[in-house]
Design a protein around this motif. Structure first.
Motif, mmCIF file in Angstrom:
data_model
loop_
_atom_site.group_PDB
_atom_site.id
_atom_site.type_symbol
_atom_site.label_atom_id
_atom_site.label_comp_id
_atom_site.label_asym_id
_atom_site.label_seq_id
_atom_site.Cartn_x
_atom_site.Cartn_y
_atom_site.Cartn_z
ATOM 1 N N LEU A 90 -4.100 14.463 -7.550
ATOM 2 C CA LEU A 90 -3.323 13.229 -7.239
ATOM 3 C C LEU A 90 -1.914 13.398 -7.248
ATOM 4 C CD1 LEU A 90 -5.574 10.775 -9.395
ATOM 5 C CD2 LEU A 90 -6.072 11.312 -7.051
ATOM 6 N N ALA A 91 -1.271 12.753 -6.229
ATOM 7 C CA ALA A 91 0.229 12.783 -6.328
ATOM 8 C C ALA A 91 0.655 11.190 -6.332
ATOM 9 C CB ALA A 91 0.608 13.518 -5.104
ATOM 10 N N ALA A 92 1.806 11.143 -7.185
ATOM 11 C CA ALA A 92 2.578 9.988 -7.390
ATOM 12 C C ALA A 92 2.970 9.121 -6.055
ATOM 13 C CB ALA A 92 3.633 10.078 -8.211
ATOM 14 N N ASN A 93 2.256 7.759 -6.186
ATOM 15 C CA ASN A 93 2.515 7.093 -5.072
ATOM 16 C C ASN A 93 4.031 6.833 -4.719
ATOM 17 O OD1 ASN A 93 2.871 5.109 -2.990
ATOM 18 N ND2 ASN A 93 1.408 3.759 -4.070
ATOM 19 N N PRO A 94 4.757 7.316 -3.597
ATOM 20 C CA PRO A 94 6.215 6.906 -3.282
ATOM 21 C C PRO A 94 6.611 5.745 -3.249
ATOM 22 C CG PRO A 94 5.198 8.104 -1.515
ATOM 23 C CD PRO A 94 4.259 8.081 -2.662
ATOM 24 N N ASN A 95 5.755 4.945 -2.740
ATOM 25 C CA ASN A 95 5.892 3.453 -2.392
ATOM 26 C C ASN A 95 5.266 2.627 -3.653
ATOM 27 O OD1 ASN A 95 7.291 3.870 -0.113
ATOM 28 N ND2 ASN A 95 5.402 4.337 1.290
ATOM 29 N N TYR A 96 5.001 3.213 -4.770
ATOM 30 C CA TYR A 96 4.173 2.377 -5.905
ATOM 31 C C TYR A 96 5.129 0.975 -6.191
ATOM 32 C CZ TYR A 96 1.346 0.947 -9.747
ATOM 33 O OH TYR A 96 0.634 0.489 -10.469
ATOM 34 N N PHE B 8 0.825 -1.085 -0.157
ATOM 35 C CA PHE B 8 0.031 -0.042 -0.011
ATOM 36 C C PHE B 8 0.840 1.314 0.018
ATOM 37 C CE2 PHE B 8 -3.046 -3.088 1.677
ATOM 38 C CZ PHE B 8 -4.018 -2.788 0.934
ATOM 39 N N SER B 9 0.317 2.300 -0.072
ATOM 40 C CA SER B 9 0.788 3.707 -0.437
ATOM 41 C C SER B 9 1.669 4.058 1.016
ATOM 42 C CB SER B 9 0.094 4.831 -0.661
ATOM 43 O OG SER B 9 -0.876 4.962 0.263
ATOM 44 N N ASP B 10 1.434 3.257 2.236
ATOM 45 C CA ASP B 10 2.089 3.642 3.342
ATOM 46 C C ASP B 10 3.192 2.595 3.584
ATOM 47 O OD1 ASP B 10 0.752 1.443 4.088
ATOM 48 O OD2 ASP B 10 -0.524 2.255 5.792
ATOM 49 N N GLY B 11 3.211 1.867 2.684
ATOM 50 C CA GLY B 11 4.287 0.774 2.611
ATOM 51 C C GLY B 11 3.972 -0.489 3.258
ATOM 52 N N GLY C 280 -4.736 2.939 -0.937
ATOM 53 C CA GLY C 280 -4.772 1.943 -1.849
ATOM 54 C C GLY C 280 -3.597 1.739 -1.914
ATOM 55 N N SER C 281 -2.997 0.957 -3.138
ATOM 56 C CA SER C 281 -1.942 0.516 -3.761
ATOM 57 C C SER C 281 -1.445 1.041 -4.986
ATOM 58 C CB SER C 281 -1.694 -1.125 -3.244
ATOM 59 O OG SER C 281 -2.523 -1.644 -4.112
ATOM 60 N N ILE D 81 -8.725 -2.679 -4.055
ATOM 61 C CA ILE D 81 -8.369 -3.459 -2.639
ATOM 62 C C ILE D 81 -7.974 -2.215 -1.663
ATOM 63 C CG2 ILE D 81 -6.942 -4.961 -1.498
ATOM 64 C CD1 ILE D 81 -9.047 -6.390 -3.476
ATOM 65 N N ILE D 82 -8.678 -2.427 -0.276
ATOM 66 C CA ILE D 82 -8.205 -1.079 0.440
ATOM 67 C C ILE D 82 -7.335 -1.425 1.577
ATOM 68 C CG2 ILE D 82 -9.421 0.403 2.104
ATOM 69 C CD1 ILE D 82 -11.975 0.072 0.525
ATOM 70 N N ASN D 83 -6.448 -0.889 2.013
ATOM 71 C CA ASN D 83 -5.672 -1.083 3.286
ATOM 72 C C ASN D 83 -6.788 -1.089 4.482
ATOM 73 O OD1 ASN D 83 -4.210 -0.802 5.517
ATOM 74 N ND2 ASN D 83 -2.594 0.662 4.530
ATOM 75 N N ALA D 84 -6.919 -2.530 4.768
ATOM 76 C CA ALA D 84 -7.814 -2.846 5.897
ATOM 77 C C ALA D 84 -7.652 -1.956 7.106
ATOM 78 C CB ALA D 84 -7.966 -4.069 6.031
ATOM 79 N N ASP D 85 -6.403 -2.326 7.617
ATOM 80 C CA ASP D 85 -6.093 -1.678 8.816
ATOM 81 C C ASP D 85 -6.344 -0.201 8.909
ATOM 82 O OD1 ASP D 85 -5.638 -4.176 9.903
ATOM 83 O OD2 ASP D 85 -3.403 -3.983 9.440
ATOM 84 N N LEU D 86 -5.963 0.468 8.044
ATOM 85 C CA LEU D 86 -5.985 2.034 7.917
ATOM 86 C C LEU D 86 -7.407 2.587 7.913
ATOM 87 C CD1 LEU D 86 -4.287 4.364 7.798
ATOM 88 C CD2 LEU D 86 -4.301 4.293 5.305
#
Lengths: 337, 535
Positions: free
Chosen positions: B222-228, B107-110, B205-206, B172-177
């Protein structure tokens, strides 16, 4: 004057309550199922989905129950959640209000100042070229539909000549400054971002001028008529006889008195434009209250419609009060009481 | 002699107002979008940014840019390709799908994308009973076998299940977040979920991009996902700017204020001669249709199949294309649009006034009858429904059928079409995923289908199409090759029903500035943002 102002301020919440109640009742008695704006056409066929939506949005409760809840929320500054944007209506209004105020302030500044100047000039040079020119400008401003003139102006000044930016409040590639006042020009200046400031100011010019032009027409004609009337008064002759210069006579003696009727128009036009600059906002993709109101009405978005109605009433009440106060400054003979 | 005016400080305000004009004239004109930010002009129809509650064309663009799905339709608009799922198996009875998740997916948070996230997302889609929940209705259970394996059990075989999860709403969603911010996915999610407000401000998302800001009716940034976890997108930011009409969009494109205009119609595109602007006409899967409702309360005659056939034969189909889009559209044979399985070789509609009049006479209505036609007053995919309905009105007058036009707002239309039903109406359809089953299940005269209800299927004897029901049952367990033939037969059944009469399959105009590449119409998402490149 203080007692007058206090009385008016105390009456405001009651008037707003009346407006909110009327808007709520009207929204509930007019034909149109709000579910049709919340659910898509597939969902409308599914009883389970309909039941879930009714429960979520409180539409399964009776009207008195909903009214009581609405008033309770309203007392806390909560207009409810928009059916369309799914965000709190107050949040939507607060997001859009600065955009509208920035546009309306600029338009009124342009329309009022230019209108007054043209009205004074037209009266001073009655039936001369200046008068005819001012009349023509006023006529065009008042009679040409603002959506048409705006589209033409956009095409000429933005697309063809490239002198001014096009629709929106800021070029999309420029990151908006941190919001402090919500006025992009002010926020950009506060942030010291002069590139954004220049761009935001550029974006403001065309919509302000096109919207202000319509205001200009009314104000210039009203000022001209009042000036012509005032210029016949004995005290003007006296001032001239005392050797006062033309400009001093026009601006200091005549205009101050001629301004009073125009103040009423300016005040009401300002309040009207808070919710009524719909066409300008649409053509210039200006995310303000007017376009929000239209979208809310189209979508049967009751919470948003009521929110805009209350905001509009508040704008009128405030403008009315400020106009009354302005009378006193324009003409010290007027006493509020 | 008129005394001349002299300058006075009192004239300052007037000069200030005039300066507003002058200052503006001295400012830089429309700046071309800077750096590698791509700016898109679009009349957005977002109903929300919450993946499990959304359902709209703009939502599809957003959900494929910011979220990933288990699988996604490839560039050929047909083939399913791995996305978060690197592979999958299907049980013999077609009711259990086991997905292996890509170990690189984050995901975008890594945090890694795990089976619990898939289970949460698909169950939330189903249980919220909102947006596109109908896509997940067939899910009976989801088991997180281990962190990288998830098994989905269906209530019945569904050959289009992969297509459904490939739709943007299968995000697909980051469930915990999401759970941390009030989102729930249990059976009671419709009552307990409080995640929407957060998901309107944030993404979880991812996908290639993350949500930076969203101001309804203004812009989506939108900004590019740094962890894509896949190849990084070219543009560091994408801004979708709200511009309502085609002319304004084209003006913004010509002036350089935007890089892409998404809803320019063919007529407007034809007027553009700017050297920096590229316009392409590409086929789409969208279509606009008219529909007859034999169950409508406002009908003055019994709208039998013969009368519906007469109405269909009275329409000048080629003329409708010319009238509405200047010919920038294609004829469409059935409610399954060309390019989808089963549509090859379908008979194209033709006007036949003599046959139409004969049918009217046979049905005891030689002098025609009156139809109330309420429809949403919109311009969709370059087709103005009012203009289209005026043409239909004119054509039906040729056989003595008087059409009374009633343009209404969309919510009013929804209420009427679902309430007392509307004798004759017009609306549009865009696919949610690649698969013909969605059309059969929506337009077929089978209980539970959207138009079966609107046409009054339960009240009107003979409207239920038994052959269609049998075909729908048969296709559940059919091989992909056999399914093509079954969908072909379904298309013929829907043509024969004469409830849905497709009129226009509009071509889409891709309008963009030179230097932009990666422009294409995608069945999954209209415009795949991650593929855009700005030179």
């Amino acid at each position: 004057m203080a007692r007058y102002l206090l009385r008016r301020l105390l009456a405001m919440p009651l008037l707003l309550l009346g407006v909110a109640t009327a808007a709520f009742l009207l929204g509930n008695v007019v034909k149109g199922d709000p579910l049709a704006s919340i659910l898509n056409e597939r969902q409308m066929n599914n009883p389970e989905v309909v039941a879930a939506a009714k429960a979520r949005w409180g539409l399964d409760r009776s009207m008195p129950e909903r009214y009581a809840i609405y008033l309770g929320n309203l007392a806390q500054g909560d207009f409810g959640t928009s059916f369309r944007t799914k965000r709190p209506v107050m949040r939507d209004l607060l997001d859009r209000l600065p955009a509208t105020l920035e546009l309306v302030f600029s338009a009124m500044l342009f329309g009022s100042v230019t209108g007054i100047a043209l009205g004074v000039a037209a009266a001073h040079w009655q039936n001369g070229p200046a008068d005819h020119g001012a009349r023509l400008l006023a006529l065009i401003g008042s009679s040409v539909p603002v959506f048409w003139s705006s589209l033409i102006a956009l095409y000429v000044f933005s697309v063809q000549l490239g002198w001014l930016p096009g629709a929106g409040r800021l070029d999309a590639a420029i990151r908006p400054p941190e919001s402090v006042t919500g006025f992009l020009t002010v926020d950009a200046a506060l942030a010291g971002d002069w590139h954004a400031f220049g761009n935001a100011l550029g974006h403001l010019v065309l919509p302000s001028v096109m919207l202000g032009w319509a205001v200009l027409g009314i104000i210039s004609r009203m000022i001209r008529a009042s000036m012509l009337d005032v210029m016949q008064q004995d005290y003007i002759m006296t001032a001239r006889a005392k050797g006062a210069g033309t400009l001093r006579v026009l601006l200091r003696h005549a205009l101050r008195n001629a301004l009073v009727p125009a103040l009423t128009i300016i005040g009401f036009t300002f309040a009207y434009l808070i919710t009524g600059a719909i066409l300008t906002e649409t053509v210039f993709s200006w995310p303000g209250i007017g376009s929000y109101a239209v979208d809310a009405a189209r979508a049967l978005d009751h919470p948003a419609i009521i929110g805009v109605t209350v905001l509009g009433a508040l704008a009128f009440l405030t403008a009315n009060l400020l106009t009354d106060i302005a009378y006193v400054f324009a003409n010290p003979r007027i006493r509020l009481g | 002699m008129q005394p001349g005016l002299r300058f006075s400080p009192a004239a300052g305000p007037a000069l200030a107002a005039l300066a507003l004009l002058g200052l503006g004239a001295g400012l830089p004109g429309p700046a071309a979008a800077q750096d590698d930010t791509i700016v898109i002009a679009r009349d957005n129809d977002f109903n929300t940014l919450d993946p499990s509650r959304s359902w709209c064309d703009s939502c599809q663009i957003y959900l494929t840019a910011v979220y990933d799905q288990l699988v996604r339709v490839g560039a050929d608009n047909e083939t399913l390709e791995p996305r978060i799922a690197s592979g999958w198996t299907i049980s013999e009875d077609g009711t259990r799908y086991t997905f292996t998740l890509d170990p690189d997916a984050v995901f975008s948070d890594g945090s890694p994308v795990e089976a619990k996230d898939v289970a949460f997302s698909l169950l939330r889609l189903k249980n919220l009973k909102a947006g596109a929940s109908f896509l997940a209705d067939g899910i009976a259970a989801i088991d997180a076998v281990d962190a990288r394996t998830v098994a989905v059990t269906l209530t019945a075989p569904d050959p289009e299940f992969l297509g459904k999860v490939s739709s943007p709403y299968g995000a697909i969603i980051n469930a915990d977040l999401a759970a941390e911010h009030g989102a729930t996915a249990g059976a009671d999610a419709a009552e307990t979920d409080r995640g929407e407000e957060w998901l309107l401000e944030n993404s979880a998302g991812s996908g290639a991009y993350v949500l930076e800001s969203y101001r309804p009716d203004d812009e989506l940034r939108l900004a590019a996902n740094p962890n894509y976890w896949r190849a990084a997108p070219d543009a560091s930011a994408i801004v979708i700017r709200e511009v309502e009409d085609a002319v304004s969009q084209m003006q913004a494109l010509q002036s350089g204020a935007v890089d892409i205009a998404m809803q320019v119609d063919a007529d407007t595109a034809a007027t553009v001669s700017a050297p920096d602007v590229v316009t392409e006409l590409v086929p789409s899967f969208n279509f606009v249709y008219v529909a007859l409702s034999p169950g409508a309360k406002a009908l003055e005659v019994e709208l039998t199949r013969e009368l519906r056939e007469a109405v269909a034969l009275a329409i000048d189909y080629e003329g409708v294309l010319e009238f509405t889009t200047g010919g920038a559209a294609n004829l469409i044979a059935s409610p399954i649009p060309p390019g989808f399985p089963g549509t090859k070789g379908l008979p194209m509609p033709k006007q036949d006034l003599a046959r139409a009049k004969a049918l009217l006479a046979e049905a005891g209505q030689p002098d025609g009858f009156t139809l109330i036609a309420a429809y949403p007053e919109i311009n969709i995919y370059g087709v103005d429904l009012s203009i289209m309905m005026q043409k239909v009105q004119q054509d039906l007058a040729g056989i003595g059928v008087e059409v009374q036009l009633e343009p209404v707002t969309f919510p009013v239309w929804r209420e009427r079409v679902g309430g007392d039903h509307i004798p004759l109406t017009a609306v549009y359809f865009a696919p949610d995923y690649y698969g013909s089953g969605q059309y059969a299940g929506y337009f077929g005269m089978i209980p539970g289908a959207g138009w079966y209800g609107r046409a009054g299927g339960d009240e009107v004897p003979g409207l239920k199409n038994a052959a269609m029901m049998a075909l729908m049952e048969e296709v559940r367990t059919a091989s992909p090759e056999a399914a093509v033939d079954l969908y072909h037969r379904m298309a013929l059944e829907m043509i024969s029903d004469r409830v849905i009469i497709p009129l226009v399959n509009p071509s889409l105009v891709l309008a963009y500035r030179k230097g932009i590449s990666g422009m294409r119409y995608a069945v999954c998402c209209n415009l795949p943002l991650e593929e855009l490149v700005k030179e």
